[in-house]
Design a protein around this motif. Sequence first.
Motif, PDB file in Angstrom:
ATOM      1  N   MET A   1     -23.286 -20.976  -5.706  1.00  0.00           N
ATOM      2  CA  MET A   1     -22.703 -19.847  -6.437  1.00  0.00           C
ATOM      3  C   MET A   1     -23.732 -18.731  -6.556  1.00  0.00           C
ATOM      4  SD  MET A   1     -20.728 -21.926  -9.496  1.00  0.00           S
ATOM      5  CE  MET A   1     -19.940 -20.444 -10.115  1.00  0.00           C
ATOM      6  N   PRO A   2     -23.769 -17.811  -5.602  1.00  0.00           N
ATOM      7  CA  PRO A   2     -24.781 -16.762  -5.609  1.00  0.00           C
ATOM      8  C   PRO A   2     -24.552 -15.765  -6.734  1.00  0.00           C
ATOM      9  CG  PRO A   2     -23.157 -16.369  -3.889  1.00  0.00           C
ATOM     10  CD  PRO A   2     -22.843 -17.705  -4.459  1.00  0.00           C
ATOM     11  N   ASN A   3     -25.674 -15.207  -7.209  1.00  0.00           N
ATOM     12  CA  ASN A   3     -25.637 -14.138  -8.213  1.00  0.00           C
ATOM     13  C   ASN A   3     -24.867 -14.525  -9.483  1.00  0.00           C
ATOM     14  OD1 ASN A   3     -27.020 -12.429  -6.374  1.00  0.00           O
ATOM     15  ND2 ASN A   3     -25.061 -11.923  -5.380  1.00  0.00           N
ATOM     16  N   VAL A   4     -25.007 -15.768  -9.892  1.00  0.00           N
ATOM     17  CA  VAL A   4     -24.366 -16.237 -11.122  1.00  0.00           C
ATOM     18  C   VAL A   4     -25.339 -16.088 -12.279  1.00  0.00           C
ATOM     19  CG1 VAL A   4     -23.465 -18.253 -12.330  1.00  0.00           C
ATOM     20  CG2 VAL A   4     -22.810 -17.821  -9.976  1.00  0.00           C
ATOM     21  N   ASP A   5     -24.866 -15.502 -13.377  1.00  0.00           N
ATOM     22  CA  ASP A   5     -25.655 -15.405 -14.596  1.00  0.00           C
ATOM     23  C   ASP A   5     -25.348 -16.642 -15.436  1.00  0.00           C
ATOM     24  OD1 ASP A   5     -26.844 -14.895 -17.002  1.00  0.00           O
ATOM     25  OD2 ASP A   5     -25.987 -12.894 -17.271  1.00  0.00           O
ATOM     26  N   PRO A   6     -26.260 -17.615 -15.531  1.00  0.00           N
ATOM     27  CA  PRO A   6     -25.973 -18.853 -16.266  1.00  0.00           C
ATOM     28  C   PRO A   6     -25.615 -18.612 -17.726  1.00  0.00           C
ATOM     29  CG  PRO A   6     -27.960 -19.098 -14.940  1.00  0.00           C
ATOM     30  CD  PRO A   6     -27.605 -17.647 -14.912  1.00  0.00           C
ATOM     31  N   THR A   7     -26.265 -17.647 -18.361  1.00  0.00           N
ATOM     32  CA  THR A   7     -25.982 -17.376 -19.772  1.00  0.00           C
ATOM     33  C   THR A   7     -24.557 -16.865 -19.962  1.00  0.00           C
ATOM     34  OG1 THR A   7     -28.309 -16.854 -20.186  1.00  0.00           O
ATOM     35  CG2 THR A   7     -26.698 -16.079 -21.798  1.00  0.00           C
ATOM     36  N   ALA A   8     -24.166 -15.907 -19.125  1.00  0.00           N
ATOM     37  CA  ALA A   8     -22.806 -15.364 -19.228  1.00  0.00           C
ATOM     38  C   ALA A   8     -21.766 -16.430 -18.906  1.00  0.00           C
ATOM     39  CB  ALA A   8     -22.648 -14.177 -18.286  1.00  0.00           C
ATOM     40  N   LEU A   9     -22.034 -17.247 -17.888  1.00  0.00           N
ATOM     41  CA  LEU A   9     -21.092 -18.298 -17.530  1.00  0.00           C
ATOM     42  C   LEU A   9     -20.997 -19.348 -18.631  1.00  0.00           C
ATOM     43  CD1 LEU A   9     -19.144 -19.499 -15.504  1.00  0.00           C
ATOM     44  CD2 LEU A   9     -21.092 -20.597 -14.348  1.00  0.00           C
ATOM     45  N   THR A  10     -22.117 -19.663 -19.257  1.00  0.00           N
ATOM     46  CA  THR A  10     -22.100 -20.618 -20.375  1.00  0.00           C
ATOM     47  C   THR A  10     -21.230 -20.108 -21.510  1.00  0.00           C
ATOM     48  OG1 THR A  10     -24.320 -21.435 -19.842  1.00  0.00           O
ATOM     49  CG2 THR A  10     -23.509 -21.853 -22.066  1.00  0.00           C
ATOM     50  N   HIS A  11     -21.382 -18.817 -21.834  1.00  0.00           N
ATOM     51  CA  HIS A  11     -20.550 -18.224 -22.890  1.00  0.00           C
ATOM     52  C   HIS A  11     -19.068 -18.308 -22.523  1.00  0.00           C
ATOM     53  CE1 HIS A  11     -24.154 -15.597 -24.377  1.00  0.00           C
ATOM     54  NE2 HIS A  11     -24.231 -16.851 -24.763  1.00  0.00           N
ATOM     55  N   THR A  12     -18.740 -18.025 -21.273  1.00  0.00           N
ATOM     56  CA  THR A  12     -17.347 -18.094 -20.826  1.00  0.00           C
ATOM     57  C   THR A  12     -16.795 -19.508 -20.949  1.00  0.00           C
ATOM     58  OG1 THR A  12     -17.673 -16.283 -19.250  1.00  0.00           O
ATOM     59  CG2 THR A  12     -15.804 -17.748 -18.865  1.00  0.00           C
ATOM     60  N   VAL A  13     -17.586 -20.479 -20.505  1.00  0.00           N
ATOM     61  CA  VAL A  13     -17.158 -21.875 -20.551  1.00  0.00           C
ATOM     62  C   VAL A  13     -16.953 -22.331 -21.997  1.00  0.00           C
ATOM     63  CG1 VAL A  13     -17.964 -24.232 -20.137  1.00  0.00           C
ATOM     64  CG2 VAL A  13     -18.161 -22.531 -18.328  1.00  0.00           C
ATOM     65  N   LEU A  14     -17.863 -21.942 -22.891  1.00  0.00           N
ATOM     66  CA  LEU A  14     -17.742 -22.356 -24.290  1.00  0.00           C
ATOM     67  C   LEU A  14     -16.533 -21.704 -24.965  1.00  0.00           C
ATOM     68  CD1 LEU A  14     -21.484 -22.330 -25.416  1.00  0.00           C
ATOM     69  CD2 LEU A  14     -20.010 -24.322 -25.028  1.00  0.00           C
ATOM     70  N   TRP A  15     -16.269 -20.432 -24.668  1.00  0.00           N
ATOM     71  CA  TRP A  15     -15.098 -19.775 -25.241  1.00  0.00           C
ATOM     72  C   TRP A  15     -13.814 -20.441 -24.745  1.00  0.00           C
ATOM     73  CZ3 TRP A  15     -14.515 -17.144 -29.394  1.00  0.00           C
ATOM     74  CH2 TRP A  15     -15.524 -16.290 -29.868  1.00  0.00           C
ATOM     75  N   LEU A  16     -13.781 -20.807 -23.474  1.00  0.00           N
ATOM     76  CA  LEU A  16     -12.597 -21.469 -22.944  1.00  0.00           C
ATOM     77  C   LEU A  16     -12.423 -22.862 -23.556  1.00  0.00           C
ATOM     78  CD1 LEU A  16     -12.787 -20.441 -19.178  1.00  0.00           C
ATOM     79  CD2 LEU A  16     -11.123 -19.665 -20.883  1.00  0.00           C
ATOM     80  N   ALA A  17     -13.526 -23.573 -23.768  1.00  0.00           N
ATOM     81  CA  ALA A  17     -13.453 -24.879 -24.429  1.00  0.00           C
ATOM     82  C   ALA A  17     -12.938 -24.728 -25.848  1.00  0.00           C
ATOM     83  CB  ALA A  17     -14.829 -25.546 -24.430  1.00  0.00           C
ATOM     84  N   PHE A  18     -13.404 -23.683 -26.540  1.00  0.00           N
ATOM     85  CA  PHE A  18     -12.915 -23.400 -27.892  1.00  0.00           C
ATOM     86  C   PHE A  18     -11.409 -23.132 -27.869  1.00  0.00           C
ATOM     87  CE2 PHE A  18     -11.925 -20.338 -31.263  1.00  0.00           C
ATOM     88  CZ  PHE A  18     -12.388 -21.019 -32.382  1.00  0.00           C
ATOM     89  N   ALA A  19     -10.944 -22.380 -26.868  1.00  0.00           N
ATOM     90  CA  ALA A  19      -9.516 -22.080 -26.758  1.00  0.00           C
ATOM     91  C   ALA A  19      -8.705 -23.345 -26.489  1.00  0.00           C
ATOM     92  CB  ALA A  19      -9.283 -21.056 -25.644  1.00  0.00           C
ATOM     93  N   LEU A  20      -9.229 -24.238 -25.632  1.00  0.00           N
ATOM     94  CA  LEU A  20      -8.531 -25.500 -25.372  1.00  0.00           C
ATOM     95  C   LEU A  20      -8.449 -26.343 -26.643  1.00  0.00           C
ATOM     96  CD1 LEU A  20      -9.991 -26.558 -21.893  1.00  0.00           C
ATOM     97  CD2 LEU A  20      -7.719 -25.644 -22.380  1.00  0.00           C
ATOM     98  N   ALA A  21      -9.543 -26.394 -27.405  1.00  0.00           N
ATOM     99  CA  ALA A  21      -9.543 -27.154 -28.660  1.00  0.00           C
ATOM    100  C   ALA A  21      -8.584 -26.541 -29.670  1.00  0.00           C
ATOM    101  CB  ALA A  21     -10.959 -27.211 -29.237  1.00  0.00           C
TER     102      ALA A  21
END
Length: 363
Positions: A1-21
């Motif tokens: 996954m080129p040019n991925v910002d791990p911090t931004a992706l982590t925030h996205t993943v956590l927000w989506l997990a929060f939405a699923l919960a």
Amino acid sequence: MPNVDPTALTHTVLWLAFALALGLGVVLQRTHFCTMGAVADLVAFGDGTRARAFGLALAVAIAGFGVLAGTGQIDPAGSFYTAPRLLWASSAVGGLLFGVGMVLASGCGARTLVRLGGGNLKSLIVFLVMGLAAQATLRGVTGVLRVATVDQWALTLGQRQDLPTLLGLGGPGRMLLAVALATALAAAVLWRARWREVLPGALVGGLVVAMWWLSGHLGYLPEHPDTLEPAYLGSASRQMEALSFVSPAAYLLDWLTYFSDRSRVLNFGVVMPVGLALGAGLSAWQSGQFRWEGFRTPADLGRHLLGATLMGVGGVTALGCSFGQGLSGLSTLALGSAIATVAIVGGAWATLRWEAARLERLA
């Protein structure tokens, strides 16, 4: 996954997990989906409606995990449920303790959060005590006891413990096996079932699958730019995770207690209990079912304290609760998850039978 910002992706993943919960909280509050309730209905009334709903949730979760793994979207080896070391004694003993505890505490970890969202202050005490017991069993005094006893009684297999791997099945074979088992289970569940009452199970199973995709696909970096190693972003265990609510209670308390420590970061274990309770609370408030409730007697308090402690110790020892092992773990077709789930149901069944006999004697 080129040019991925791990911090931004982590925030996205956590927000989506929060939405699923959040969505899970709404579904559980509206449908009364509950593992302990399913066993209680069978023991007290011979009513298998909620058990069928759980079975349908499991069928959807098994099929979904199999398809995700079979098509290469997730790697089953990324889950701790499928580890080569089969902790059979830990799964059995921990599952039994959790099953007893969830009856005494009036529900599993997920149900506790749903009841808390609906204004039940007893569930607040249960959640706090369960979290403390889970912390102690992860890294504290009961953790030392766990490692020195039941964790020693294990089998180290030559390969991972999930059924497709043990049968030597690759991607397509894994997918076909999962779909076949799920279809058979769904057919058994839906035969002569009251459809409207069991179909909510499909929503719960779908949320388990969504969480597997989120943590194992969207949140997976084959090479983290900082460490140059594979990474599952947002994961407390540093592995692929789905729905579970005992260890997350410990992670949430740990994050709140050590908030100023920069090594304590947000993860699935922190955001998901909050999302579940909030979703259930919003649903209860919107439907006019929000009610404040407290303990009736000291005996009621003592019962819930004991149940919460057993859930915290048992859930960590068994590597999961009725959601963590009963749905997330079993969706991987892992042997340890099967042992833990049978023990959880057995512990709950025995405790419910004991309580029924005690009430008959008192009457």
